[in-house]
Write an enzyme that holds these catalytic residues in place. Structure first.
Site, PDB file in Angstrom:
ATOM      1  N   TYR A   1      -1.521  -0.290  11.059  1.00  0.00           N
ATOM      2  CA  TYR A   1      -1.697  -1.021   9.804  1.00  0.00           C
ATOM      3  C   TYR A   1      -0.546  -0.754   8.843  1.00  0.00           C
ATOM      4  O   TYR A   1       0.094  -1.677   8.322  1.00  0.00           O
ATOM      5  CB  TYR A   1      -3.018  -0.636   9.145  1.00  0.00           C
ATOM      6  CG  TYR A   1      -3.056  -0.936   7.659  1.00  0.00           C
ATOM      7  CD1 TYR A   1      -2.934  -2.242   7.190  1.00  0.00           C
ATOM      8  CD2 TYR A   1      -3.186   0.093   6.719  1.00  0.00           C
ATOM      9  CE1 TYR A   1      -2.945  -2.513   5.828  1.00  0.00           C
ATOM     10  CE2 TYR A   1      -3.208  -0.168   5.364  1.00  0.00           C
ATOM     11  CZ  TYR A   1      -3.087  -1.474   4.918  1.00  0.00           C
ATOM     12  OH  TYR A   1      -3.085  -1.746   3.565  1.00  0.00           O
TER      13      TYR A   1
ATOM     14  N   LYS B   1       2.485  -3.291   7.232  1.00  0.00           N
ATOM     15  CA  LYS B   1       2.708  -3.489   5.802  1.00  0.00           C
ATOM     16  C   LYS B   1       4.125  -3.079   5.413  1.00  0.00           C
ATOM     17  O   LYS B   1       4.766  -3.750   4.590  1.00  0.00           O
ATOM     18  CB  LYS B   1       1.682  -2.710   4.988  1.00  0.00           C
ATOM     19  CG  LYS B   1       0.266  -3.252   5.080  1.00  0.00           C
ATOM     20  CD  LYS B   1       0.134  -4.677   4.567  1.00  0.00           C
ATOM     21  CE  LYS B   1       0.284  -4.751   3.067  1.00  0.00           C
ATOM     22  NZ  LYS B   1       0.045  -6.145   2.551  1.00  0.00           N
TER      23      LYS B   1
ATOM     24  N   THR C   1       0.832  -1.211   0.000  1.00  0.00           N
ATOM     25  CA  THR C   1       0.000   0.000   0.000  1.00  0.00           C
ATOM     26  C   THR C   1       0.861   1.253   0.000  1.00  0.00           C
ATOM     27  O   THR C   1       1.985   1.249   0.517  1.00  0.00           O
ATOM     28  CB  THR C   1      -0.897   0.005   1.251  1.00  0.00           C
ATOM     29  OG1 THR C   1      -1.531   1.278   1.388  1.00  0.00           O
ATOM     30  CG2 THR C   1      -0.093  -0.250   2.514  1.00  0.00           C
ATOM     31  N   ASP C   2       0.307   2.331  -0.525  1.00  0.00           N
ATOM     32  CA  ASP C   2       1.015   3.610  -0.488  1.00  0.00           C
ATOM     33  C   ASP C   2       1.118   4.161   0.932  1.00  0.00           C
ATOM     34  O   ASP C   2       1.911   5.070   1.202  1.00  0.00           O
ATOM     35  CB  ASP C   2       0.344   4.642  -1.397  1.00  0.00           C
ATOM     36  CG  ASP C   2      -1.099   4.969  -1.040  1.00  0.00           C
ATOM     37  OD1 ASP C   2      -1.638   4.388  -0.077  1.00  0.00           O
ATOM     38  OD2 ASP C   2      -1.699   5.813  -1.739  1.00  0.00           O
ATOM     39  N   GLU C   3       0.349   3.621   1.872  1.00  0.00           N
ATOM     40  CA  GLU C   3       0.361   4.138   3.238  1.00  0.00           C
ATOM     41  C   GLU C   3       1.695   3.903   3.944  1.00  0.00           C
ATOM     42  O   GLU C   3       1.980   4.537   4.962  1.00  0.00           O
ATOM     43  CB  GLU C   3      -0.787   3.538   4.048  1.00  0.00           C
ATOM     44  CG  GLU C   3      -2.145   3.924   3.503  1.00  0.00           C
ATOM     45  CD  GLU C   3      -3.295   3.553   4.421  1.00  0.00           C
ATOM     46  OE1 GLU C   3      -3.143   3.656   5.649  1.00  0.00           O
ATOM     47  OE2 GLU C   3      -4.347   3.155   3.896  1.00  0.00           O
TER      48      GLU C   3
END
Length: 329
Positions: free
Chosen positions: A153, A157, A129-131
């Site tokens: 979260y 990741k 994810t870009d997060e």
């Protein structure tokens, strides 16, 4: 003799994973890839997502946990490639309790990678994810930027990405990492903002808008995402990271306005609520690399994609209504 790859897809009963499986098998005829889905069927996993491919001769389903080393080793030994979607993914749930996120996202990835090394799997695609990059005020993150995750979260990741890339460097495992922007589309579990708002508005309910609504996200239709993942699986380079963007940046307030309009509602249905803890202000990824190397471009314009998504939820209440209790935090 079928020389097509045998692909293990973890988390393949979830929103994006099931879409990938349906797309991969739906486009293949005789001699196409064989796909096995491994899914724990937690609250967000839905067997109905795979109904369209259950009769496909190349499809198999295994109910199990990516953290189970015995099961994972057996499955990995029977496959050539892995596409790893399995993850706990809802930021609000990670803030309420990070245990399941650390277990599935970190330990599960490590368990899978260990099995891949032992069994000499040819390719592992780690779907991320870009997060993991954190927030950016201006410009866009490129793949070589340091990771600065701000939610539990995102931190799990980022940990999984780093572990995966370390297995490439240490063991020579062909690992390819994808980092996508915010996904939307049909079959998305109704805890995420787009289906949450759609289902509540269709039911005549109210929707929550965090803070001042100025948080910005780039929106990516799930069709485009799975097409990009497949490009990376088929033609990506070992040890590389590929950002996947949708080229549609919207503030949460702008998104809310579009959803209200699409559902025939107005701003009187919006509750302005206290902002989420550690809420990143803006995400934006630079996807030049996957464009130039693999020819990826998002193909679904947001207006069309959103209209199709709203229509799907309106026509498929039997899919989402039974999920509402599970979607509640």
């Amino acid at each position: 003799m079928n020389t097509a790859p045998r692909v293990l897809v973890t988390g393949g009963a979830g929103f994006i994973g099931s879409h990938y499986v349906r797309t991969l098998l739906g486009s293949s005829g005789p001699g196409g890839p064989e796909v096995t889905v491994l899914d724990k069927l937690t609250y967000a996993g839905n067997p109905a997502n795979l109904d369209p491919v259950r009769g496909h001769p190349g499809f198999a389903f295994v109910h199990g946990d990516v953290c189970d080393p015995v099961l994972v080793d057996k499955l990995v030994s029977e496959h050539d490639q892995i596409v790893h979607f399995a993850a706990e993914s809802h930021v609000d749930r990670s803030i309420a309790g990070a245990d399941a996120f650390v277990r599935t996202n970190v330990l599960g990835t490590q368990t899978l990678l260990d099995a891949a090394v032992r069994n000499r799997v040819s390719t592992v695609v780690q779907v991320s994810t870009d997060e993991v990059y954190g927030s950016i005020d201006t410009g866009s993150w490129t793949e070589d930027q340091p990771l600065r995750p701000n939610s539990p979260y995102a931190a799990t990741k980022a940990s999984a990405d780093l572990i995966a890339l370390s297995y490439h460097r240490t063991h020579g495992l062909d690992v390819r990492v994808t980092r996508c922007s915010n996904n939307y589309g049909h079959h998305q579990f109704p805890e995420k903002v787009v289906p949450l708002f759609i289902t509540r508005l269709l039911d005549g309910g109210r929707v929550p808008l965090y803070g001042d609504g100025s948080h910005v996200r780039d929106w990516l239709h799930v069709d485009d995402h799975v097409r990009a993942v497949e490009l990376v699986r088929a033609r990506g380079r070992a040890g590389e990271v590929y950002n996947i963007g949708g080229d549609t940046e919207l503030s949460n307030r702008e998104l809310t306005g579009l959803l209200l309009e699409a559902c025939g509602a107005d701003w009187s249905r919006v509750d302005h609520v206290e902002d989420r803890k550690g809420h990143d202000r803006r995400y934006s990824v630079d996807w030049t690399k996957i464009r130039d190397e693999l020819g990826y471009r998002p193909g679904k314009d947001f207006a069309t994609g959103l209209a199709e998504t709203v229509a799907w939820y309106g026509q498929n209440r039997s899919w989402w209504e039974p999920l509402l209790d599970r979607a509640a935090l």
